[in-house]
Structures are given as C-alpha cells and as structure tokens.
Design a protein around this motif. Structure first.
Motif, PDB file in Angstrom:
ATOM      1  N   MET A  57      -0.379 -40.884  -7.718  1.00 27.20           N
ATOM      2  CA  MET A  57      -0.730 -39.738  -6.815  1.00 27.20           C
ATOM      3  C   MET A  57      -1.237 -38.469  -8.868  1.00 27.20           C
ATOM      4  N   PRO A  58      -1.977 -38.081  -8.429  1.00 30.48           N
ATOM      5  CA  PRO A  58      -2.583 -37.676  -9.681  1.00 30.48           C
ATOM      6  C   PRO A  58      -1.934 -36.301  -9.706  1.00 30.48           C
ATOM      7  N   ALA A  59      -1.463 -35.460 -10.905  1.00 33.20           N
ATOM      8  CA  ALA A  59      -1.486 -33.858  -9.876  1.00 33.20           C
ATOM      9  C   ALA A  59      -1.727 -32.614 -10.523  1.00 33.20           C
ATOM     10  N   HIS A  60      -2.039 -31.554 -10.495  1.00 34.15           N
ATOM     11  CA  HIS A  60      -2.657 -30.847 -11.421  1.00 34.15           C
ATOM     12  C   HIS A  60      -1.867 -29.526 -11.091  1.00 34.15           C
ATOM     13  N   ASP A  61      -1.029 -29.103 -11.088  1.00 38.47           N
ATOM     14  CA  ASP A  61      -0.819 -27.124 -10.569  1.00 38.47           C
ATOM     15  C   ASP A  61       0.024 -27.804  -9.565  1.00 38.47           C
ATOM     16  N   GLU A  62      -0.019 -28.677  -8.529  1.00 37.97           N
ATOM     17  CA  GLU A  62      -0.103 -28.836  -6.917  1.00 37.97           C
ATOM     18  C   GLU A  62       1.112 -28.385  -6.570  1.00 37.97           C
ATOM     19  N   GLY A  63       2.071 -27.361  -6.902  1.00 41.01           N
ATOM     20  CA  GLY A  63       3.107 -27.067  -6.802  1.00 41.01           C
ATOM     21  C   GLY A  63       3.565 -26.713  -4.946  1.00 41.01           C
ATOM     22  N   ALA A  64       2.056 -26.329  -5.173  1.00 46.76           N
ATOM     23  CA  ALA A  64       1.971 -25.351  -3.780  1.00 46.76           C
ATOM     24  C   ALA A  64       2.183 -26.469  -3.000  1.00 46.76           C
ATOM     25  N   ARG A  65       1.750 -27.675  -2.894  1.00 47.38           N
ATOM     26  CA  ARG A  65       1.214 -28.927  -2.522  1.00 47.38           C
ATOM     27  C   ARG A  65       2.178 -29.874  -2.244  1.00 47.38           C
ATOM     28  N   ILE A  66       2.220 -30.445  -3.033  1.00 46.46           N
ATOM     29  CA  ILE A  66       2.720 -31.661  -3.159  1.00 46.46           C
ATOM     30  C   ILE A  66       3.906 -31.993  -2.301  1.00 46.46           C
ATOM     31  N   LEU A  67       4.960 -31.059  -1.750  1.00 49.12           N
ATOM     32  CA  LEU A  67       6.028 -31.532  -0.641  1.00 49.12           C
ATOM     33  C   LEU A  67       5.376 -31.982   0.287  1.00 49.12           C
ATOM     34  N   ALA A  68       4.924 -31.251   0.675  1.00 51.51           N
ATOM     35  CA  ALA A  68       4.014 -31.851   2.127  1.00 51.51           C
ATOM     36  C   ALA A  68       3.158 -32.711   2.263  1.00 51.51           C
ATOM     37  N   THR A  69       2.183 -33.263   0.751  1.00 51.99           N
ATOM     38  CA  THR A  69       2.096 -34.812   0.350  1.00 51.99           C
ATOM     39  C   THR A  69       2.661 -36.005   0.326  1.00 51.99           C
TER      40      THR A  69
END
Length: 398
Positions: A1-13
C-alpha cells in the motif's frame, strides 16, 4: 500500500482490509516521503511499514523499492543462479561505511538496499512462492468486504489471469465537482459490468496479482521484452505518467489477461477542486497517449490507438460545435433549432438518464437536464490540452 501523507485516511483503509471476508495474511504500508504520521498510525494499526529512501519517482518508485525488498526469491527452490544469490548475500551484509570495489551503479544500488532494510519494520523474508497473491492498493481507497475473496477466486481459476482490478465509487464531498466524478465512476462501473468485467486498464486504486506474474514482468524488463522502466528490473515503469496503464500494457503483452469483476468494488477519493481534477485528468490522458507511442501499434495496443483517435475526433467535434454556436450568435444573435438535431439531442438525454440508474431515480431526473454537459466540455478541453502537450513534447508534470 503506497502512501504519501495519508494520515487522515490510512486507518480507514486498513480497517477495510481487516473487514474482508478473505483477510490478508500480511499488510505492508510503503510510506513514501511522508511528513505526517502515516507510518506511526500504520504501525499502531498492526501493519508492517517500509519507509522509502531517496525516492523521486512517486508511487512507481516507492513500489519498486518495496518490491526489491519483498520479492527476492526464497532459498528453497531458488531459481536464481549462484552468482545472483551471492550478490544478494553480499548486498545484505554490506556495512554502510565498508569499502566496495564494485562499479558505482551496483555499489549505489547495494547501499540503497541496506538502507532500505534498516528502514523496514517487519520480518525480512521474501514471499514464499510464485503462487502467492499480492494486492496493490492506494491508501486513499477502501475495499468493499468481498473484494479480496472475489479477486482471489478469479486468479486461482485461470492460470493466465495476470491481474484482477475493481470498479470504484467516489467518496462523499467535493461539491459539484465531486458529484460529477461520482456520476462518471458510476457510468464506468456500469460499462464494465455490462462487458462482464472486461476492462482496458487495471485500475491503480486496487488490483491483485500473482507474485510470479510480477517477477515475470521484472524479468521481461531486464531482458528487453518490455520497456526497461527504471533500468533495474522494477515492476513499475518510473519513466511514465500513468504507471498503471503501462503495467496493463506490460501484462497483456506477456500473454496474460486482466479483469474487473462485478464483485470487486471499492470507494476512492475524488478530486476536491476543478484545478486538482484538471491536473489529474491531464496526467491520465497524456500518460495514456504516451504509453501508446511507447509500445507502438501491436496486436494489443491497436484498440487503445483506436480509442485515442475516437477521443481526438470527439475533441474536434466539440470545438466545431461550440464554434458554430458562437458564430451563429455573433452573426444573427440567435441559434436556429432544427428538428433533426433536436431528436439527436433527445437520444443523448436518454443515454445520460439510463446510464446513471445505479445512483437512483433522483440522479436520473437530474441527468435529464443535461447539466453534465459542462463536465463533458471540461474533459474535452483536458484531452485537447493533453494531445497538444504530447505533440509539442512539453515538460511533463505530476
């Protein structure tokens, strides 16, 4: 799961993965140049985390770094030669300050490998076999509960299935521009469903592959069967604007098939502003055009070339239509309505109404007003700009 500054959404994902009917054995978040708490939150949620090192190639580069760590072959049944295994062991054991007599390129690659392993928090072990199933999912997307089970069923049923993707809905929000994107995604999902899962592109939002397919792509890039990409056997081509479209071309040219079955659905982020949407779609369209030139005209790409020509014709027709309206207003101050063209317009109205049925009757009634014509013209202007930029070889930006 590539993630760039996804702190607002990562938990839901990540929560969406835990709720799958077929739960993943492992989850690896590739934190790419993050300035927020994406990595911390992912670790707290139980995911393994790999933080990229010196990546300048965005999503494709981040995934390639992770592949280099995750997809080395296991010692048991290892298909590499003795020299290759020896090189991997030397790379793993090389201290950062050790003298190294290898060429500059190999030495730099080896040192990056050591740094990468130090930045990875999780068990350092390659996936066990070519039959392992791997899902690549964007961190701003949430899978519906049956996605993994459905994708796995299709891949295991067909040895030539190279990838299984999904169709997506748009997240709430974004005002009018978000609403229009949700309508667009609903129509795309309907089209794919009517074609029984046949799709042109394996969407980057979420897709499942066999590990062996990914290794095959890496080998093909190194031996010249496919475009070389990053030149180091990276699975994703870091030289293109649309890595998912190019990966689809690569899969098809190696003799595999792709599918987006109706049970594989998800929710993804919509662009919140017209400006953001313009940049996204400009990248998508120009990338698709340049992927066609990259591969040339083949038994695979001729259909894609055909779609590009149809889109170009649509752009020209739209410009002529708008030009004729402007000329009529300028010359006579009015627009003459012909019965024949009024009937043609009625067909377009019916198409807009029927194809949005998945969103409910309220959206169907609203579609009859043809208010989405604004969105269609917007997309045609994006396409025109993409074709012009490609023809003039203007600087590419993501």
């Amino acid at each position: 799961m590539p993630a760039h500054d996804e702190g607002a959404r990562i938990l839901a994902t990540l929560a969406g993965l835990r709720e799958q009917t077929l739960r993943p054995d492992r989850v690896l978040v590739v934190a790419d140049n993050c300035s927020d708490d994406t990595a911390t939150l992912a670790r707290a949620a139980g995911a393994e985390v790999y933080e990229t090192v010196g990546n300048r190639d965005k999503k494709a580069g981040a995934l390639n770094q992770a592949w280099a760590l995750r997809f080395r072959r296991a010692a048991v049944g290892d298909r590499r030669g003795t020299d290759r295994r020896g090189f991997d062991r030397r790379t793993s054991a090389l201290p950062l300050d050790a003298p190294d007599r290898r060429s500059g390129g190999r030495r730099q690659q080896a040192r990056r490998g050591v740094i990468a392993r130090r930045r990875y928090t999780g068990p350092v072990r390659p996936d066990r076999s070519d039959d392992s199933l791997v899902v690549v999912q964007d961190a701003d997307s949430t899978l519906d509960r049956g996605f993994l089970a459905g994708a796995a069923r299709h891949i295991r049923r067909d040895e030539r299935m190279g990838a299984v993707g999904g169709t997506f809905r748009g997240d709430p929000g974004g005002g009018l521009v978000g609403h229009l994107q949700r309508n667009e995604y609903a129509r795309y999902a309907r089209d794919v469903r009517r074609l029984k899962g046949k799709c042109l592109v394996v969407t980057g939002t979420a897709a499942m592959f066999r590990a062996g397919t990914l290794r095959r792509i890496s080998e093909a890039r190194q031996n010249g069967e496919l475009p070389r990409g990053d030149g180091a056997g990276g699975i994703y081509d870091t030289t293109v604007l649309t890595e998912d479209n190019e990966l689809t071309f690569a899969i098809l040219h190696l003799g595999y098939t792709v599918l987006s079955p109706q049970e594989c659905t998800l929710t993804t982020e919509v662009m919140p502003t017209w400006r953001a949407l313009w940049h996204q779609r400009l990248r998508w369209k120009r990338g698709a055009v340049e992927n066609c030139f990259q591969y040339g005209v083949t038994s695979i790409t001729w259909r894609y070339w055909g779609r590009q020509l149809l889109t170009l014709a649509g752009v020209l027709v739209t410009l002529l239509y708008l030009g004729s309206l402007a000329a009529s207003l300028a010359v006579s101050g009015s627009v003459r309505v012909e019965p024949f063209w009024l009937a043609v317009t009625g067909i377009f109205v019916l198409e807009r109404v029927v194809t949005i049925a998945d969103r409910g009757w309220r959206h169907m009634l609203l579609a009859a007003s043809m208010y989405e014509l604004l969105y269609d013209v917007f997309l045609q202007l994006v396409h025109a700009k993409a074709y012009l930029d490609s023809a003039l070889r203007r600087e590419r930006r993501w």
